[in-house]
Write an enzyme that holds these catalytic residues in place. Structure first.
Site, PDB file in Angstrom:
ATOM      1  N   GLY A 113       0.888  -1.191   0.145  1.00 13.28           N
ATOM      2  CA  GLY A 113      -0.067   0.121   0.062  1.00 13.28           C
ATOM      3  C   GLY A 113       0.660   1.245  -0.028  1.00 13.28           C
ATOM      4  O   GLY A 113       1.934   1.375   0.718  1.00 13.28           O
ATOM      5  N   GLN A 114       0.459   2.262  -0.673  1.00 13.49           N
ATOM      6  CA  GLN A 114       1.078   3.532  -0.646  1.00 13.49           C
ATOM      7  C   GLN A 114      -0.211   4.478   0.047  1.00 13.49           C
ATOM      8  O   GLN A 114      -0.895   4.817  -0.676  1.00 13.49           O
ATOM      9  CB  GLN A 114       1.351   4.059  -2.043  1.00 13.49           C
ATOM     10  CG  GLN A 114       1.761   5.435  -2.099  1.00 13.49           C
ATOM     11  CD  GLN A 114       3.169   5.669  -1.377  1.00 13.49           C
ATOM     12  OE1 GLN A 114       4.328   4.991  -1.758  1.00 13.49           O
ATOM     13  NE2 GLN A 114       3.092   6.526  -0.423  1.00 13.49           N
TER      14      GLN A 114
ATOM     15  N   GLY B 150       2.278   7.321   4.213  1.00 15.75           N
ATOM     16  CA  GLY B 150       3.615   6.309   4.006  1.00 15.75           C
ATOM     17  C   GLY B 150       3.425   5.125   3.612  1.00 15.75           C
ATOM     18  O   GLY B 150       2.234   4.774   2.844  1.00 15.75           O
ATOM     19  N   GLU B 151       4.214   4.278   3.217  1.00 18.23           N
ATOM     20  CA  GLU B 151       4.438   2.996   2.203  1.00 18.23           C
ATOM     21  C   GLU B 151       3.983   1.920   3.570  1.00 18.23           C
ATOM     22  O   GLU B 151       4.637   1.922   4.515  1.00 18.23           O
ATOM     23  CB  GLU B 151       5.606   2.623   1.798  1.00 18.23           C
ATOM     24  CG  GLU B 151       5.976   3.694   0.708  1.00 18.23           C
ATOM     25  CD  GLU B 151       7.508   3.588   0.206  1.00 18.23           C
ATOM     26  OE1 GLU B 151       8.407   3.333   1.017  1.00 18.23           O
ATOM     27  OE2 GLU B 151       7.473   3.404  -0.930  1.00 18.23           O
ATOM     28  N   VAL B 152       3.217   0.974   2.954  1.00 15.07           N
ATOM     29  CA  VAL B 152       3.191  -0.203   3.883  1.00 15.07           C
ATOM     30  C   VAL B 152       3.508  -1.389   3.251  1.00 15.07           C
ATOM     31  O   VAL B 152       3.456  -1.701   1.899  1.00 15.07           O
ATOM     32  CB  VAL B 152       1.367  -0.588   3.992  1.00 15.07           C
ATOM     33  CG1 VAL B 152       1.306  -1.501   4.868  1.00 15.07           C
ATOM     34  CG2 VAL B 152       0.889   0.917   4.524  1.00 15.07           C
TER      35      VAL B 152
ATOM     36  N   LYS C 295       4.214  -0.527   8.477  1.00 11.37           N
ATOM     37  CA  LYS C 295       3.921   0.511   7.967  1.00 11.37           C
ATOM     38  C   LYS C 295       5.187   1.832   8.053  1.00 11.37           C
ATOM     39  O   LYS C 295       5.287   2.100   9.391  1.00 11.37           O
ATOM     40  CB  LYS C 295       2.873   1.200   8.447  1.00 11.37           C
ATOM     41  CG  LYS C 295       2.143   2.657   7.992  1.00 11.37           C
ATOM     42  CD  LYS C 295       0.684   2.813   8.424  1.00 11.37           C
ATOM     43  CE  LYS C 295       0.358   4.308   8.140  1.00 11.37           C
ATOM     44  NZ  LYS C 295      -1.029   4.501   8.789  1.00 11.37           N
TER      45      LYS C 295
ATOM     46  N   ASP D  38     -11.148   9.252   9.895  1.00 12.55           N
ATOM     47  CA  ASP D  38     -11.037   9.015   8.478  1.00 12.55           C
ATOM     48  C   ASP D  38     -11.596   7.650   8.211  1.00 12.55           C
ATOM     49  O   ASP D  38     -11.010   6.663   7.567  1.00 12.55           O
ATOM     50  CB  ASP D  38      -9.329   9.036   8.185  1.00 12.55           C
ATOM     51  CG  ASP D  38      -9.134   8.997   6.881  1.00 12.55           C
ATOM     52  OD1 ASP D  38      -9.898   9.179   5.979  1.00 12.55           O
ATOM     53  OD2 ASP D  38      -7.674   8.535   6.576  1.00 12.55           O
TER      54      ASP D  38
HETATM   55  N1  LIG Z   1      -2.438  -4.541   8.860  1.00 14.74           N
HETATM   56  C1  LIG Z   1      -2.587  -4.551   7.559  1.00 14.74           C
HETATM   57  N2  LIG Z   1      -2.694  -5.529   6.692  1.00 14.74           N
HETATM   58  C2  LIG Z   1      -2.938  -5.705   5.484  1.00 14.74           C
HETATM   59  N3  LIG Z   1      -2.847  -4.474   4.918  1.00 14.74           N
HETATM   60  C3  LIG Z   1      -2.723  -3.218   5.589  1.00 14.74           C
HETATM   61  C4  LIG Z   1      -2.698  -3.330   6.732  1.00 14.74           C
HETATM   62  N4  LIG Z   1      -2.343  -1.982   7.398  1.00 14.74           N
HETATM   63  C5  LIG Z   1      -2.413  -1.123   6.128  1.00 14.74           C
HETATM   64  N5  LIG Z   1      -2.679  -1.845   4.923  1.00 14.74           N
HETATM   65  C6  LIG Z   1      -2.822  -1.566   3.544  1.00 14.74           C
HETATM   66  O1  LIG Z   1      -2.115  -0.226   3.373  1.00 14.74           O
HETATM   67  C7  LIG Z   1      -3.043   0.876   3.174  1.00 14.74           C
HETATM   68  C8  LIG Z   1      -2.514   2.083   3.645  1.00 14.74           C
HETATM   69  O2  LIG Z   1      -2.538   1.969   5.141  1.00 14.74           O
HETATM   70  P1  LIG Z   1      -3.109   2.981   6.062  1.00 14.74           P
HETATM   71  O3  LIG Z   1      -2.512   2.755   7.573  1.00 14.74           O
HETATM   72  O4  LIG Z   1      -4.390   3.312   5.865  1.00 14.74           O
HETATM   73  O5  LIG Z   1      -2.035   4.185   5.940  1.00 14.74           O
HETATM   74  P2  LIG Z   1      -2.408   5.690   5.266  1.00 14.74           P
HETATM   75  O6  LIG Z   1      -2.471   6.447   6.603  1.00 14.74           O
HETATM   76  O7  LIG Z   1      -1.006   6.039   4.596  1.00 14.74           O
HETATM   77  O8  LIG Z   1      -3.640   5.834   4.541  1.00 14.74           O
HETATM   78  C9  LIG Z   1      -4.389   0.431   3.297  1.00 14.74           C
HETATM   79  O9  LIG Z   1      -5.566   0.967   2.758  1.00 14.74           O
HETATM   80  C10 LIG Z   1      -4.302  -1.219   3.467  1.00 14.74           C
HETATM   81  O10 LIG Z   1      -4.745  -1.402   1.791  1.00 14.74           O
HETATM   82 MG   LIG Z   2      -5.415   4.917   5.109  1.00 16.26          MG
END
Ligand SMILES: Nc1ncnc2c1ncn2[C@@H]1O[C@H](COP(=O)(O)OP(=O)(O)O)[C@@H](O)[C@H]1O
Ligand SMILES: [Mg+2]
Length: 366
Positions: free
Chosen positions: A28-29, A33-35, A50, A150
């Site tokens: 995920g972007q 930040g990147e995940v 993350k 959010d």
């Molecule tokens: N624990 C997790 N398991 C799987 N995917 C995740 C997890 N946390 C985040 N992601 C993926 O990463 C994306 C971005 O994470 P998020 O915490 O929402 O960050 P941001 O604050 O940058 O939006 C999410 O929409 C999801 O697709």
């Molecule tokens: Mg998010």
């Protein structure tokens, strides 16, 4: 001038070492930040990693990330994503800085991806299960005086066992219990535009948990319609879409709205009738579902249903009963498993596809 290596590098006794985890893929972007998907080398458990963005920071650790950590550490609930720990990378030789990461339990899907995947068809029982878990999670945080700020489908995760986890507490806030004669002054620039309630769009700064409940209303309708229901391109446009669906925003339906900062500054549509039921019954035939959406998408935040009342609504206690999601979700690979799958789903997110279901209108309904 190159930074001097301090004689005693800082110690971080409560922060783990990122080398315990092996990165598998970028999943995920996010906005901040990147995940990454990763695996714990010791336990073999999958985790989501993350990256905490430090770009803006001249000195020290970002206060926003500290807030997020504090909130996540205090929350313990089945429907809230579990923060395992915070880790750091070794200090960079030149910059003398580390990168910091949140380590979360890994979830196979997010709701935005699931809704865009038209192969996944929900029964009414599945929809009830998703919404009940979302409301349980929200009831828990609201009871603990935390608002998420959010709520949207991309921040709602689902494990392969069908357990929903509310995630992304980057904008969450601990709120003061309401006191007479005292107004809070929180920022109103929160919540992704399409899920932003009318009070925030009108500049309300003394808001509460009701802002999250508007998001639940948008998501509940999205469960049938399969794409975000009000896709505005500016605050003004978003308020227009809300008025077209929920009726004109005026003191007769929302006493006191006239004193909100942007009420007279923005051009609000007049003479609009409320058409929530009329518009949505083309996709949603269940009357008790429409009742609940009506109560969630109530313009006046004081009259909007809260998480406690929503979770006790007849929608959840009528036939058909809730249906667990495990069997349905286990049929589909994790949206993050294959690079291609993940990329396709993320692209679809940009340009939502309308599923080929006979009871859906062929043109967008909003
Ligand atoms: N624990 C997790 N398991 C799987 N995917 C995740 C997890 N946390 C985040 N992601 C993926 O990463 C994306 C971005 O994470 P998020 O915490 O929402 O960050 P941001 O604050 O940058 O939006 C999410 O929409 C999801 O697709
Ligand atoms: Mg998010």
């Amino acid at each position: 001038m190159a930074a001097l290596r301090p004689e005693h590098p800082p110690e971080f006794p409560y922060i783990g070492d990122i080398s315990q985890y092996e990165r598998i893929d970028k999943i995920g972007q996010g906005t901040f930040g990147e995940v990454f998907k990763a695996r714990c080398k010791k336990t073999n458990d999958l985790v989501a990693m993350k990256l905490i963005l430090m770009d803006q920071e001249k000195e020290g650790f970002p206060i926003t990330a500290l807030r997020e950590i504090k909130i996540l550490q205090e929350l313990r609930h089945d429907n809230i994503v579990r923060l395992i720990e915070v880790c750091r990378s070794p200090m960079h030789d030149k910059t003398m800085r580390s990168k910091f990461f949140f380590i979360f339990e890994f979830c196979d899907h997010d709701l935005a991806g699931i809704l865009r995947n038209i192969q996944i068809q929900f029964t009414l029982g599945h929809i009830k299960s998703i919404l009940q878990q979302l409301l349980d999670g929200l009831y828990y945080i609201h009871k603990n005086h935390i608002i998420h700020r959010d709520i949207k489908s991309a921040n709602i995760l689902l494990t392969r066992n069908g357990v929903l986890k509310l995630a992304d507490f980057g904008l969450a806030k601990v709120i003061a219990p309401p006191k007479p004669n005292q107004q809070n002054r929180y920022t109103c620039r929160v919540v992704t535009l399409w899920y932003r309630p009318p009070e925030l769009l009108l500049g309300e700064r003394d808001y509460g948990p009701a802002i999250d409940m508007w998001g639940v209303g948008c998501i509940m309708a999205e469960m049938w319609i399969r794409s975000p229901i009000m896709q505005g391109n500016s605050e003004q446009h978003q308020l227009e879409l809300i008025s077209h669906l929920c009726g004109s925003i005026e003191p007769s339906v929302w006493p006191g709205v006239q004193s909100l900062p942007y009420f007279t500054k923005l051009n609000l549509p007049k003479g609009e009738k409320r058409k929530v039921r009329e518009r949505m019954q083309r996709c949603i035939q269940e009357p008790l579902a429409l009742d609940l959406i009506e109560k969630l998408l109530t313009l006046d935040p004081k009259q909007r249903i809260d998480a406690d009342a929503a979770v006790s609504s007849d929608f959840f206690y009528s036939e058909p009963p809730l249906m667990e999601l495990k069997t349905l979700l286990s049929k589909y690979p994790s949206m993050f498993e294959l690079k291609e799958v993940s990329r396709n789903i993320h692209n679809q997110r940009m340009k939502p596809q309308r599923p080929n279901v006979p009871n859906l209108p062929s043109e967008p309904i909003y």
